[in-house]
Design an enzyme around this catalytic site. Structure first.
Site, PDB file in Angstrom:
ATOM      1  N   ARG A  93       0.807  -1.220   0.000  1.00  0.00           N
ATOM      2  CA  ARG A  93       0.000   0.000   0.000  1.00  0.00           C
ATOM      3  C   ARG A  93       0.846   1.279   0.000  1.00  0.00           C
ATOM      4  NH1 ARG A  93      -4.882   1.515  -1.322  1.00  0.00           N
ATOM      5  NH2 ARG A  93      -5.597   3.260  -0.127  1.00  0.00           N
ATOM      6  N   CYS A 117      -3.367  -4.808   2.428  1.00  0.00           N
ATOM      7  CA  CYS A 117      -4.393  -5.689   3.001  1.00  0.00           C
ATOM      8  C   CYS A 117      -5.717  -5.469   2.298  1.00  0.00           C
ATOM      9  CB  CYS A 117      -4.571  -5.398   4.482  1.00  0.00           C
ATOM     10  SG  CYS A 117      -3.050  -5.356   5.389  1.00  0.00           S
ATOM     11  N   PRO A 123      -9.805   3.420  -2.474  1.00  0.00           N
ATOM     12  CA  PRO A 123      -9.474   4.363  -3.545  1.00  0.00           C
ATOM     13  C   PRO A 123      -8.361   5.329  -3.128  1.00  0.00           C
ATOM     14  CG  PRO A 123     -11.608   4.911  -2.558  1.00  0.00           C
ATOM     15  CD  PRO A 123     -11.128   3.663  -1.889  1.00  0.00           C
ATOM     16  N   ILE A 124      -7.749   5.985  -4.115  1.00  0.00           N
ATOM     17  CA  ILE A 124      -6.751   7.009  -3.786  1.00  0.00           C
ATOM     18  C   ILE A 124      -7.114   8.321  -4.485  1.00  0.00           C
ATOM     19  CG2 ILE A 124      -4.852   5.419  -3.232  1.00  0.00           C
ATOM     20  CD1 ILE A 124      -3.665   6.215  -5.968  1.00  0.00           C
ATOM     21  N   ASP A 125      -8.431   8.539  -4.635  1.00  0.00           N
ATOM     22  CA  ASP A 125      -8.897   9.744  -5.320  1.00  0.00           C
ATOM     23  C   ASP A 125      -8.439  11.035  -4.630  1.00  0.00           C
ATOM     24  OD1 ASP A 125     -10.803   8.512  -3.433  1.00  0.00           O
ATOM     25  OD2 ASP A 125     -11.905  10.378  -3.681  1.00  0.00           O
ATOM     26  N   GLN A 126      -8.329  11.005  -3.298  1.00  0.00           N
ATOM     27  CA  GLN A 126      -7.927  12.227  -2.594  1.00  0.00           C
ATOM     28  C   GLN A 126      -6.451  12.557  -2.824  1.00  0.00           C
ATOM     29  OE1 GLN A 126     -10.352  14.208  -1.025  1.00  0.00           O
ATOM     30  NE2 GLN A 126     -11.520  12.673  -2.151  1.00  0.00           N
ATOM     31  N   ASP A 306      -6.810   0.043  13.111  1.00  0.00           N
ATOM     32  CA  ASP A 306      -5.775  -0.998  13.142  1.00  0.00           C
ATOM     33  C   ASP A 306      -5.747  -1.745  14.485  1.00  0.00           C
ATOM     34  OD1 ASP A 306      -5.213  -0.130  10.621  1.00  0.00           O
ATOM     35  OD2 ASP A 306      -3.203   0.633  11.055  1.00  0.00           O
ATOM     36  N   ILE A 328     -14.091   3.043   9.339  1.00  0.00           N
ATOM     37  CA  ILE A 328     -13.053   3.465   8.380  1.00  0.00           C
ATOM     38  C   ILE A 328     -13.077   2.594   7.122  1.00  0.00           C
ATOM     39  CG2 ILE A 328     -10.579   3.906   8.046  1.00  0.00           C
ATOM     40  CD1 ILE A 328     -11.719   5.655  10.258  1.00  0.00           C
TER      41      ILE A 328
END
Ligand code: UD1
Length: 358
Positions: A93, A117, A123-126, A306, A328
């Site tokens: 990641r 994981c 997503p990684i749009d931000q 976590d 989350i």
């Protein structure tokens, strides 16, 4: 190690020393790409993500010397930004930090779609929104993400979601950009502060890390040398705290920052455990069967997602019915199937709330 063999029924007693934070280390290592010099990083955790990151940095042209199993000296004077190995970057990641760091260093970056994981869609749009706001052109396709920019120029960026990765990534891309970048609705996790502290120790000008608003005044270049020690791991500390209570044990947890664990301490006190804040260590003990608890995962300073997975088996040992709400990730209760196979009585509703009968 491929498997752990655990013999149960023992109260945990004794001392344990916490390692450097994984989530800080995997951001600080790519952040060294912004330096164009030599720096020494200490208190690195001895984990595979750190080793893979060091291999990737080496492929990019960094020269890494292992001074001890936890300390490296890294020379980033001869970096070829086009050399990130896609098959390695797609394995985990945190490789997404190479995007922000390489954009900052040389205006172009390409990484494999980040793995990690399986906790549902991640997503990684931000991240992309942030890079684009700084002037980069980002393309996603054929298993990779590419970003390019002639010159990064500061901007104000509002994060639609509180995201650890996007906050750090935009911070990395802004350090050498022209002007003052503002990140609104920033994440506040301890490792965000640690990455900012590292960069500031090397000459960056980042203010407000650890609050909702981070301002990064772009600088022309960072120092050519420095040393830094990674912050202790919040999640490892919390895991040992929960293990102490779950086993009705008594543990001294050394090299940690108790205030990073305030939410866990509050839960342990609520259910009848003992927590002593000793400055740079914590003693956690429990001498009776703990009571039920209600837990909701939230961004820092809330209860960390976590620690949700160590928390649930622990709650199977408590009096009454506990609930854990995951806010989350959309798919982070996968461990419950096996926990139930071991005799637990846990029901999950809508993949969001687990009811744990003690
Ligand atoms: C980091 C941690 C991970 C931890 C998580 C939440 C690292 C390397 N990993 O992961 O251990 O579980 O924070 O504390 O530091 N999201 C979007 N769009 C984005 C970015 C995130 O929708 O662009 C969503 C995610 O899908 C998730 C939530 O926002 O539901 C939080 O994710 P984020 O804080 O970004 O987690 P990571 O940085 O991936």
């Amino acid at each position: 190690m491929d498997k752990f063999v655990i013999k149960g029924g023992t109260r945990l007693k004794g001392e344990v020393t916490i390692s450097g934070a994984k989530n800080a280390a995997v951001a600080i290592l790519p952040a060294t790409l912004l330096i164009n010099g030599v720096c020494t990083i200490d208190n690195l955790p001895n984990i595979s993500d750190v080793k893979i990151f060091c291999e990737i940095l080496t492929k990019l042209g960094a020269k890494i010397t292992w001074n001890t199993p936890n300390e490296i000296t890294i020379d980033t004077r001869n970096i070829d930004c086009t050399n990130a190995p896609l098959e390695m970057t797609s394995k985990f990641r945190a490789s997404y930090y190479l995007l922000g760091a390489l954009l900052g260093r040389c205006g172009c970056a390409e990484v494999g779609i980040p793995g990690g994981c399986n906790l549902g869609a991640r997503p990684i749009d931000q991240h992309i929104k942030g890079f684009e706001a700084l002037g980069a052109k980002v393309d996603v396709g054929q298993g990779k993400i590419s970003a390019k920019v002639k010159k990064l120029v500061a901007n104000s960026i509002y994060m639609d979601i509180v995201s650890v990765g996007a906050t750090i990534n935009v911070m990395l891309a802004s350090v050498l950009a022209e002007g003052t970048t503002t990140i609104d609705n920033a994440a506040k996790e301890p490792h965000i502060v640690d990455v900012a502290n590292f960069l500031n120790s090397m000459g960056a000008d980042i203010r407000g890390a650890g609050t909702d608003v981070i301002k990064i005044n772009g600088v022309k270049e960072l120092s050519k040398e420095g040393t830094y020690s990674v912050v202790p791991d919040q999640i490892e500390t919390g895991t040992f705290m929960l293990a102490a209570v779950a086993s009705k044990g008594d543990i001294l947890i050394k090299n940690c920052i108790p205030e990073h664990l305030d939410c866990v301490t509050a839960k342990i006190l609520e259910i009848g455990g003992i927590v002593e804040d000793l400055g740079d260590s914590i003693r956690v003990a429990c001498n009776k069967r703990p009571n039920r608890a209600t837990v909701k995962t939230l961004p820092y300073p809330g209860f960390p997602t976590d620690l949700q997975q160590p928390m649930i088996p622990f709650l199977t040992k408590c009096h009454g019915t506990s609930t854990v709400e995951e806010t989350i990730y959309e798919n982070r209760f996968q461990n419950i199937y096996d926990t139930n196979r071991m005799g637990a009585n846990i029901i999950v509703k809508n993949n969001k709330i687990a009811k744990i009968k003690g």
